[in-house]
Design an enzyme around this catalytic site. Sequence first.
Site, PDB file in Angstrom:
ATOM      1  N   ARG A  84      -9.855   0.504   8.791  1.00 24.66           N
ATOM      2  CA  ARG A  84      -9.371  -0.818   9.182  1.00 24.66           C
ATOM      3  C   ARG A  84     -10.396  -1.593   9.994  1.00 24.66           C
ATOM      4  O   ARG A  84     -10.142  -2.740  10.341  1.00 24.66           O
ATOM      5  CB  ARG A  84      -8.140  -0.640  10.059  1.00 24.66           C
ATOM      6  CG  ARG A  84      -6.829  -1.057   9.422  1.00 24.66           C
ATOM      7  CD  ARG A  84      -5.760  -0.676  10.424  1.00 24.66           C
ATOM      8  NE  ARG A  84      -4.516  -1.308  10.240  1.00 24.66           N
ATOM      9  CZ  ARG A  84      -3.500  -0.812   9.542  1.00 24.66           C
ATOM     10  NH1 ARG A  84      -3.647   0.296   8.886  1.00 24.66           N
ATOM     11  NH2 ARG A  84      -2.365  -1.457   9.502  1.00 24.66           N
ATOM     12  N   LYS A 111       0.831  -1.210   0.000  1.00 24.95           N
ATOM     13  CA  LYS A 111       0.000   0.000   0.000  1.00 24.95           C
ATOM     14  C   LYS A 111       0.869   1.265   0.000  1.00 24.95           C
ATOM     15  O   LYS A 111       0.641   2.174  -0.774  1.00 24.95           O
ATOM     16  CB  LYS A 111      -0.922   0.018   1.238  1.00 24.95           C
ATOM     17  CG  LYS A 111      -1.781  -1.233   1.384  1.00 24.95           C
ATOM     18  CD  LYS A 111      -2.677  -1.174   2.607  1.00 24.95           C
ATOM     19  CE  LYS A 111      -1.945  -1.167   3.933  1.00 24.95           C
ATOM     20  NZ  LYS A 111      -1.253  -2.438   4.271  1.00 24.95           N
ATOM     21  N   ARG A 160      -0.554  -8.594  13.279  1.00 23.10           N
ATOM     22  CA  ARG A 160      -1.167  -7.620  12.368  1.00 23.10           C
ATOM     23  C   ARG A 160      -1.967  -8.336  11.272  1.00 23.10           C
ATOM     24  O   ARG A 160      -3.041  -7.882  10.871  1.00 23.10           O
ATOM     25  CB  ARG A 160      -0.081  -6.719  11.753  1.00 23.10           C
ATOM     26  CG  ARG A 160       0.416  -5.666  12.750  1.00 23.10           C
ATOM     27  CD  ARG A 160       1.846  -5.208  12.469  1.00 23.10           C
ATOM     28  NE  ARG A 160       2.017  -4.537  11.207  1.00 23.10           N
ATOM     29  CZ  ARG A 160       3.200  -4.316  10.635  1.00 23.10           C
ATOM     30  NH1 ARG A 160       4.313  -4.706  11.224  1.00 23.10           N
ATOM     31  NH2 ARG A 160       3.276  -3.696   9.476  1.00 23.10           N
ATOM     32  N   ARG A 178      12.165  -4.950   5.086  1.00 15.28           N
ATOM     33  CA  ARG A 178      11.867  -3.564   4.718  1.00 15.28           C
ATOM     34  C   ARG A 178      12.704  -2.558   5.508  1.00 15.28           C
ATOM     35  O   ARG A 178      12.910  -2.698   6.694  1.00 15.28           O
ATOM     36  CB  ARG A 178      10.386  -3.315   5.002  1.00 15.28           C
ATOM     37  CG  ARG A 178       9.970  -1.880   4.933  1.00 15.28           C
ATOM     38  CD  ARG A 178       8.492  -1.732   4.938  1.00 15.28           C
ATOM     39  NE  ARG A 178       7.864  -2.185   6.166  1.00 15.28           N
ATOM     40  CZ  ARG A 178       6.567  -2.136   6.372  1.00 15.28           C
ATOM     41  NH1 ARG A 178       5.767  -1.695   5.420  1.00 15.28           N
ATOM     42  NH2 ARG A 178       6.054  -2.538   7.499  1.00 15.28           N
ATOM     43  N   ARG A 228      11.306  -0.209  11.068  1.00 12.02           N
ATOM     44  CA  ARG A 228      10.208  -0.001  12.012  1.00 12.02           C
ATOM     45  C   ARG A 228      10.265  -1.013  13.159  1.00 12.02           C
ATOM     46  O   ARG A 228      10.541  -2.188  12.923  1.00 12.02           O
ATOM     47  CB  ARG A 228       8.872  -0.155  11.272  1.00 12.02           C
ATOM     48  CG  ARG A 228       8.472   1.110  10.543  1.00 12.02           C
ATOM     49  CD  ARG A 228       7.315   0.926   9.620  1.00 12.02           C
ATOM     50  NE  ARG A 228       6.183   0.185  10.135  1.00 12.02           N
ATOM     51  CZ  ARG A 228       5.057  -0.025   9.462  1.00 12.02           C
ATOM     52  NH1 ARG A 228       4.929   0.487   8.239  1.00 12.02           N
ATOM     53  NH2 ARG A 228       4.075  -0.718   9.967  1.00 12.02           N
TER      54      ARG A 228
END
Length: 220
Positions: free
Chosen positions: A88, A13, A172, A127, A161
Amino acid sequence: MNIILLGPPGAGKGTQSARLVEHHGMRQLSTGDMLRAAVAAQTSIGLRAKAVMDAGELVSDEIVSALIDAELLALPERAGAIFDGYPRTAHQAEQLDGILEKHNRQLHRVIELEVDEEALVRRISGRFSCAECGAGYHDEFILPQVPGTCDRCGAHEFKRRPDDNEHTVRKRLQLYRSETAPILPLYEQRGIVSRIDGMAPVDEVYRMIVKLIGTPSEHH
Ligand code: AP5
């Protein structure tokens, strides 16, 4: 053109939003980015949200919807919005309807990025991003052209992160299945949902999104 990019953590996203911002003149409204900025600035929202985010849980609907409302207020009328990571929950989807009405905007399309969950854990654990400009990279898939140097701004510092670890990612993913995926039927009833193969290469996913929403000149 106002769109929702929907998909589990790591679906792409943020990656696709960045492209739409750069090439399409749209604005990204990422509740995750807004919350991380609040955490970094140690605002009262940030202080409350930090532990929730680190655990991979959801921040309260009231907080994230208030953030979206404020961002939309600041958005130029002609700029299209990309809702990234919001709504969400069913309640957030309801709140978004009210917020859009208030700002005189319409929701044109909900794009779901379909992905293989196991691949997501790999994507997320690799990431990292530029500490200066936020450009996104990946240990295996998207490396800076010159090692250790950001392609976009030339900085040499990168960051990861705190919630990008396997345990939190699984939490998640579970919340995505139980809280977020169930909002899709609401938009399906309105006939505005499109599904895209989020496992395709980044450029290919982007091409498919642009095909769906049209080029900027077609928006006016
Ligand atoms: P948020 O920041 O929204 O995180 P997320 O939804 O978990 O999504 P990600 O940012 O992890 O993934 P992405 O889909 O953007 O993937 P990306 O493009 O980076 O939320 C964080 C936390 O904030 C939540 O857990 C919650 O606590 C809180 N929060 C936020 N919004 C909330 C809300 N509305 N309500 C309540 N709480 C909220 O891609 C991932 C990696 O894969 C990158 O390295 C990228 O380079 C790579 N990649 C991307 N696309 C491809 C591709 N096609 N092929 C190969 N690699 C790819």
